[in-house]
Every structure is written in structure tokens, then in C-alpha cells.
Design a protein around this motif. Structure first.
Motif, PDB file in Angstrom:
ATOM      1  N   ALA A 495       0.811  -1.223   0.000  1.00 15.73           N
ATOM      2  CA  ALA A 495       0.000   0.000   0.000  1.00 15.73           C
ATOM      3  C   ALA A 495       0.844   1.273   0.000  1.00 15.73           C
ATOM      4  N   PRO A 496       1.855   1.400   0.873  1.00 16.17           N
ATOM      5  CA  PRO A 496       2.676   2.620   0.820  1.00 16.17           C
ATOM      6  C   PRO A 496       3.398   2.790  -0.516  1.00 16.17           C
ATOM      7  N   LEU A 497       3.781   1.677  -1.118  1.00 18.28           N
ATOM      8  CA  LEU A 497       4.483   1.746  -2.411  1.00 18.28           C
ATOM      9  C   LEU A 497       3.537   2.190  -3.516  1.00 18.28           C
ATOM     10  N   VAL A 498       2.306   1.682  -3.490  1.00 13.09           N
ATOM     11  CA  VAL A 498       1.322   2.131  -4.475  1.00 13.09           C
ATOM     12  C   VAL A 498       1.099   3.632  -4.343  1.00 13.09           C
ATOM     13  N   GLY A 499       0.981   4.116  -3.106  1.00 15.24           N
ATOM     14  CA  GLY A 499       0.824   5.553  -2.904  1.00 15.24           C
ATOM     15  C   GLY A 499       2.003   6.345  -3.439  1.00 15.24           C
ATOM     16  N   ALA A 500       3.227   5.849  -3.171  1.00 12.37           N
ATOM     17  CA  ALA A 500       4.426   6.549  -3.647  1.00 12.37           C
ATOM     18  C   ALA A 500       4.487   6.583  -5.166  1.00 12.37           C
ATOM     19  N   GLY A 501       4.152   5.461  -5.798  1.00 12.32           N
ATOM     20  CA  GLY A 501       4.173   5.429  -7.256  1.00 12.32           C
ATOM     21  C   GLY A 501       3.113   6.324  -7.871  1.00 12.32           C
ATOM     22  N   LEU A 502       1.898   6.285  -7.311  1.00 10.84           N
ATOM     23  CA  LEU A 502       0.844   7.168  -7.817  1.00 10.84           C
ATOM     24  C   LEU A 502       1.225   8.630  -7.639  1.00 10.84           C
ATOM     25  N   ASP A 503       1.889   8.936  -6.545  1.00 10.74           N
ATOM     26  CA  ASP A 503       2.320  10.316  -6.309  1.00 10.74           C
ATOM     27  C   ASP A 503       3.217  10.812  -7.432  1.00 10.74           C
ATOM     28  N   ARG A 504       4.176   9.996  -7.844  1.00 14.26           N
ATOM     29  CA  ARG A 504       5.084  10.414  -8.916  1.00 14.26           C
ATOM     30  C   ARG A 504       4.372  10.455 -10.268  1.00 14.26           C
ATOM     31  N   ILE A 505       3.453   9.531 -10.471  1.00 13.13           N
ATOM     32  CA  ILE A 505       2.698   9.518 -11.730  1.00 13.13           C
ATOM     33  C   ILE A 505       1.817  10.761 -11.830  1.00 13.13           C
ATOM     34  N   VAL A 506       1.150  11.106 -10.723  1.00 16.14           N
ATOM     35  CA  VAL A 506       0.311  12.309 -10.705  1.00 16.14           C
ATOM     36  C   VAL A 506       1.159  13.554 -10.944  1.00 16.14           C
ATOM     37  N   HIS A 507       2.305  13.635 -10.287  1.00 24.75           N
ATOM     38  CA  HIS A 507       3.190  14.798 -10.470  1.00 24.75           C
ATOM     39  C   HIS A 507       3.627  14.918 -11.924  1.00 24.75           C
ATOM     40  N   ALA A 508       4.072  13.815 -12.514  1.00 26.84           N
ATOM     41  CA  ALA A 508       4.555  13.870 -13.902  1.00 26.84           C
ATOM     42  C   ALA A 508       3.433  14.246 -14.864  1.00 26.84           C
ATOM     43  N   ALA A 509       2.230  13.759 -14.595  1.00 23.19           N
ATOM     44  CA  ALA A 509       1.103  14.061 -15.479  1.00 23.19           C
ATOM     45  C   ALA A 509       0.743  15.538 -15.426  1.00 23.19           C
ATOM     46  N   TYR A 510       0.713  16.106 -14.230  1.00 23.58           N
ATOM     47  CA  TYR A 510       0.311  17.513 -14.087  1.00 23.58           C
ATOM     48  C   TYR A 510       1.440  18.489 -14.405  1.00 23.58           C
ATOM     49  N   ALA A 511       2.670  18.130 -14.029  1.00 23.45           N
ATOM     50  CA  ALA A 511       3.789  19.060 -14.225  1.00 23.45           C
ATOM     51  C   ALA A 511       4.327  19.033 -15.651  1.00 23.45           C
ATOM     52  N   GLU A 512       4.331  17.837 -16.281  1.00 25.17           N
ATOM     53  CA  GLU A 512       4.924  17.707 -17.613  1.00 25.17           C
ATOM     54  C   GLU A 512       3.948  17.240 -18.678  1.00 25.17           C
ATOM     55  N   GLY A 513       2.756  16.814 -18.261  1.00 25.20           N
ATOM     56  CA  GLY A 513       1.866  16.154 -19.207  1.00 25.20           C
ATOM     57  C   GLY A 513       2.409  14.815 -19.660  1.00 25.20           C
ATOM     58  N   LEU A 514       3.178  14.149 -18.789  1.00 28.67           N
ATOM     59  CA  LEU A 514       3.880  12.922 -19.148  1.00 28.67           C
ATOM     60  C   LEU A 514       2.999  11.698 -18.888  1.00 28.67           C
ATOM     61  N   ASP A 515       2.896  10.832 -19.874  1.00 29.40           N
ATOM     62  CA  ASP A 515       2.132   9.603 -19.742  1.00 29.40           C
ATOM     63  C   ASP A 515       2.827   8.672 -18.740  1.00 29.40           C
TER      64      ASP A 515
END
Length: 545
Positions: A495-515
């Protein structure tokens, strides 16, 4: 923690880490427990043979699990160093189908491994300090084994604090942990009180039912306050558990089953409403009904202002966050299913190649998420350490950190200090988290000195935890089973790892528009290039080129 044991730095390190590992809420993902113990991992492998026979797990998934476990148990001193280890490693070299003589032998070996596991570790650390395993390995091994046995994190945190306050030595810690492992479960009487009881006539004939008056009488009999308690009735259950918090968790699962059933009523749908606490006879305080969150934090939603930005077209990120929402406090089966669905939805593609004997090829999502998390680990820890560098007299490093405008700059300064001066280059005297920060600084000092193998090991641990989540999800959804031997442990570690990964995915999507798939590709390349001819730093692993 108050005053640390000054005579045994190894013990101080171990107990500081245990305080992190046994903290349900508040410990950042980067300092949590990412793995299960060897004994439970062997039990999980034995169970996997059954699910392979029933078509729930593929031979490829079980072979991968067996091969990874065979590699991992090498440094585990609890598995012995002669006959026991030889027999176990011999078994793990070949498939273990159900039924088979090898699988039956594995079951017997597991019994021998379980008995005396921590006693063998006690012998292994009763040597000069320079001959011991690193304190990080010892603390993680003991913590995971005790949690796997069924002890609650709350109980174990109090146990570790008691050892800390008593200035326990390394031998004391090992002997005390072995004593816990030998302690049999005991009976507990637990009260679950309900505020609303629809269809009361169905509850009243049951053995465990207590009406309002009997609930109040039970509370008074066991020394609990009754002020403000307004029950409509309740149930008193008797459980066998290792500590009061574990007994309360069993009662919590009973409540989940009741409330789930109430959702299917035609009248009073969802009408079963429990009071917000559980009471355990012999335990002085009521225990909250709501369980501690499992540590899946997506801090980008707050730190970058996205929490309420839900207007507009629904995105894959929105879908994934909604799918994974149950992972923190939801019942275990929906939490496992939703967490994996979020990972798979973001990190698979129809064109992904399938491995040999793989059914769907979806396990690659675990590997991709593991790479993303591994690349975010150094920045997360280095940033925290930079903020916590607080010497009594401000030094040049503290002044330089204070002058930084981004966490990337702060992390780079911390990494540089650790590279040139080792863990002692950072001073946490003024930090409230200093006992946790010192072991973290040592881990980061090891990382910056030799990044590639350290990151490879960390990514491997994440990959194992996330593939376990995938297997557990398959057992829940395709096997229809919610009592898998590693279900709870899978959530605890993943669970903590899923949260950490989603955090980086959300950041990349909003900050860079990165898939998300492009972020995963960036992470996979970074793990190959770090500290090489390109000069890629551990601080910049997920940064655009």
C-alpha cells in the motif's frame, strides 16, 4: 523515544528502525517495511501451488516467485547454515506443483524453519559488531517476522520502546524477540457496540448478542467509562490473538462483514451502524473502530494544489485514484483489487510482450511501478534529511540548505555532504525525528557511494512486493478467496508503495503532461545509467533530460 541506549550503537540503530517499522501512521513510505519475512514467504509459496493447480496462478508466476525467494533467503541467518538450509535450497531449485512429493516436503521444512527461527538469529548477532549483518537487515527481519506472526504494529511499537527505555543491548533485543515468537496466542473478550440495529429480532437470539443494558454492564465490569456511550446493543466475541490490538482487528473484520451484509437490505439498507470504538477486556483504553491508514499517500494532490481540481474531462489519473481509494482503510479484498487495478490501468499497454507461459502479461505493471518508486526513493529521503539537518550551531551546510528554493537543490546538497563526509556529515541534533534520521542518513550514504547496486536491490524489493499484490489480487478475484495466507501482509507492504508510485505519476502528469508509461521508461533507463558516463545523479532520476 527518550534517552537512547548509549553503550550499544548497533542496538540503538535497530530500535530506531523498529520504531519506524511499527508506526502505523506517520512514517513516510521511504522508511516503512517493504517486505515480508522468510517464513511467511515460504508459506505463501506453498499456498501458490494450490492456486496454480486450480488455474488461478500461472506456472510462470509461481516459478518467478520461487526463484526470487530462493535468491532472497541466501543471507537469512534464521534458516540455519547446514542441513536445514541445504534441504530448503534444494527444494526451491525445482517447481513445486500440487500435489507432489516436493511440495509435501516443503510443508515439513516450513515447520522446522518456523521453530527456532529468531533463536538462530539471536545466535547470528551474538558476535563482534564487525561480523554482524547490517542493523538495517536485522531490524527488518525481526520486524517482518513478528508482524507476520500476527502481532499488531501498536503492540510491537510499545515493546520496542520498552527495550529502548531499558537501554537494551543487541542480545537483549534478539532474545526478547525470540521470546515473543514463542509466546502462544491467548483468549480475548471483545465488545462491538452498535448504535443502530435494524432487524433486531435477527440479532437477539444469537449467542454473542448483548442488549443495551448488558453492554453498559460489560463496560463497567471491565473498568471502561460509559459516559457518552449510547449503544443500541452489541456483540461480545471471544478471539484468540497475540495482543489486544490484534483481537480488536478480528472484531473489526466482523463489523465489516455485518455492515457489508446490511448493504443488501431492502429496508434500512446499510443501516447497521457501529459505535466508533472497540473495547477489549483487560485493555485499559477503547480502540478506534477505524483502522490505521495503510500509508498510501499521494502528497502531490496537496503540495501542488490538485486536491479539488476535478472539473473538466475525467482522466486516467482520476480513474486510478478512484480505483485505489480503498487501499488505505477499505476492507482487505476490495483494497487489494482496487490498488492493483490502478497500477495495471496506468502501466500496461495492449502491445506489451508476454513472457513465456504468461497468461496476460500484466505483471510488467509491477516491474514498471517498482522502477518509478525506486527512482523516487533517493529524492524523498535526501529531501527529508536536508530539512532535518539542524545542528546546535548553524553551519555552512544548514545555511546553504536554507537558501535553496527547491527540494531538488536541497537534496543535491544533502547528497554531496553524504558523499564527501559520510552519514556523520548531517547533524540532526535539533530535529524531532533524529533517531529515525540517523539510520536513514546511513542508508543514503551507502546509496551515494555506490548507487547502482543499492538501487537495484531496492527496485527488486519493490518488484517483489508489487508482484505479490498482483498474485493476491488474482487469488481474491479469480479464486474467490479472501483468506489468503499473505493477504494482510501484501497490503501492509504494497500500500505505501502504491501511494508513492501514484504520487510520482500524478506529479509527472500535471507538471509535464507525461504519460505514466513514459515515466516508467524514464525510470527504467535511469536505473541503468545512474552514476555512469552521462553523469546522472541519484537526485535527478525522474527529471526530464
Amino acid at each position: 523515544m527518550a534517552t537512547p541506549p548509549s553503550s550499544d550503537p548497533y542496538a540503538r540503530h535497530v530500535l530506531a528502525r523498529m520504531s519506524d517499522l511499527f508506526t502505523d501512521e506517520g512514517t513516510p513510505w521511504a522508511r516503512r517495511l517493504w517486505d515480508i519475512g522468510s517464513v511467511l514467504a515460504l508459506e505463501e509459496l506453498w499456498e501458490a501451488g494450490y492456486w496454480q493447480t486450480h488455474g488461478v496462478l500461472t506456472p510462470a508466476a509461481c516459478d518467478w516467485q520461487r526463484n526470487e525467494l530462493n535468491a532472497l533467503i541466501g543471507p537469512d541467518r534464521g534458516l540455519g547454515d547446514r542441513d536445514l538450509r541445504r534441504e530448503l535450497t534444494s527444494l526451491l531449485k525445482n517447481p513445486l506443483p500440487d500435489p507432489s512429493p516436493e511440495r509435501r516436503r516443503l510443508k515439513e521444512i516450513i515447520g522446522h524453519v518456523r521453530v527456532g527461527y529468531l533463536e538462530r538469529w539471536a545466535v547470528a548477532v551474538n558476535v563482534p559488531v564487525d561480523e554482524r549483518v547490517k542493523p538495517e537487515r536485522f531490524s527488518r527481519t525481526v520486524a517482518s517476522h513478528l508482524l507476520d506472526l500476527g502481532y499488531s504494529a501498536s503492540h510491537l511499537k510499545a515493546w520496542a520502546k520498552g527495550l529502548y527505555d531499558a537501554r537494551a543491548t543487541t542480545a537483549d533485543i534478539a532474545d526478547s524477540a525470540a521470546g515473543l515468537a514463542r509466546t502462544p496466542a491467548q483468549p480475548y473478550e471483545v465488545l462491538v457496540a452498535l448504535e443502530r440495529v435494524p432487524r433486531r429480532e435477527l440479532a437477539e437470539p444469537l449467542e454473542h448478542w448483548y442488549d443495551k443494558g448488558k453492554v453498559i454492564a460489560w463496560l463497567r465490569e471491565h473498568g471502561h467509562a460509559t459516559s457518552g456511550v449510547r449503544p443500541g446493543g452489541g456483540f461480545v466475541y471471544r478471539f484468540t490473538a497475540l495482543d489486544p490490538f490484534s483481537a480488536a482487528e478480528q472484531a473489526r473484520q466482523m463489523v465489516e462483514r455485518m455492515t457489508a451484509r446490511s448493504q443488501f437490505l431492502r429496508r434500512d439498507r446499510g443501516g447497521v451502524e457501529p459505535l466508533p470504538h472497540i473495547w477489549v477486556a483487560g485493555h485499559p483504553q477503547p480502540i478506534p473502530l477505524d483502522p490505521p491508514a495503510r500509508g498510501a499517500d499521494v502528497l502531490t494532490l496537496v503540495n501542488e494544489g490538485h486536491l479539488y481540481q476535478v472539473a473538466g474531462t475525467r482522466s486516467r489519473i482520476d480513474d486510478a485514484l478512484e480505483l485505489a481509494a480503498a487501499v488505505n482503510r477499505g476492507p482487505m479484498a476490495p483494497a487489494v483489487a482496487g490498488a492493483w487495478a490502478a497500477v495495471e490501468s496506468l502501466l500496461t499497454h495492449p502491445d506489451d510482450p508476454k513472457g513465456e507461459n504468461e497468461r496476460s502479461g500484466k505483471a510488467v505493471a509491477a516491474d514498471r511501478m517498482a522502477a518509478i518508486i525506486a527512482c523516487s526513493w533517493p529524492r524523498a529521503e535526501l529531501t527529508a534529511l536536508a530539512h532535518h539537518h539542524k545542528p546546535r550551531i548553524k553551519d555552512d551546510l544548514a545555511r546553504n540548505i536554507a537558501a535553496c528554493t527547491t527540494n531538488q537543490e536541497r537534496a543535491r546538497l544533502a547528497a554531496g555532504a553524504l558523499h564527501s563526509g559520510g552519514a556523520s556529515a548531517l547533524d540532526f541534533t535539533g530535529a524531532s525525528t533524529k533517531y529515525s534520521d540517523r539510520p536513514a542518513a546511513q542508508r543514503m550514504a551507502d546509496l551515494v557511494q555506490n548507487p547502482r547496486p543499492v538501487l537495484c536491490d531496492v527496485a527488486g524489493a519493490f518488484r517483489i512486493a508489487l508482484r505479490r499484490l498482483y498474485r493476491t489480487r488474482n487469488i481474491v478475484l479469480h479464486g474467490g478467496a479472501t483468506q489468503g495466507v499473505a493477504l494482510e501482509a501484501s497490503l501492509r507492504t504494497a500500500a505505501p508503495l502504491v501511494g508513492a508510485g501514484l504520487d510520482r505519476i500524478v506529479h509527472a502528469a500535471y507538471a509535464e503532461g507525461l504519460d505514466p508509461l513514459d515515466l516508467a521508461a524514464r525510470a527504467e533507463v535511469a536505473l541503468k545509467l545512474v552514476n555512469g558516463e552521462t553523469g546522472l545523479s541519484v537526485v535527478d532520476l525522474l527529471e526530464p533530460v
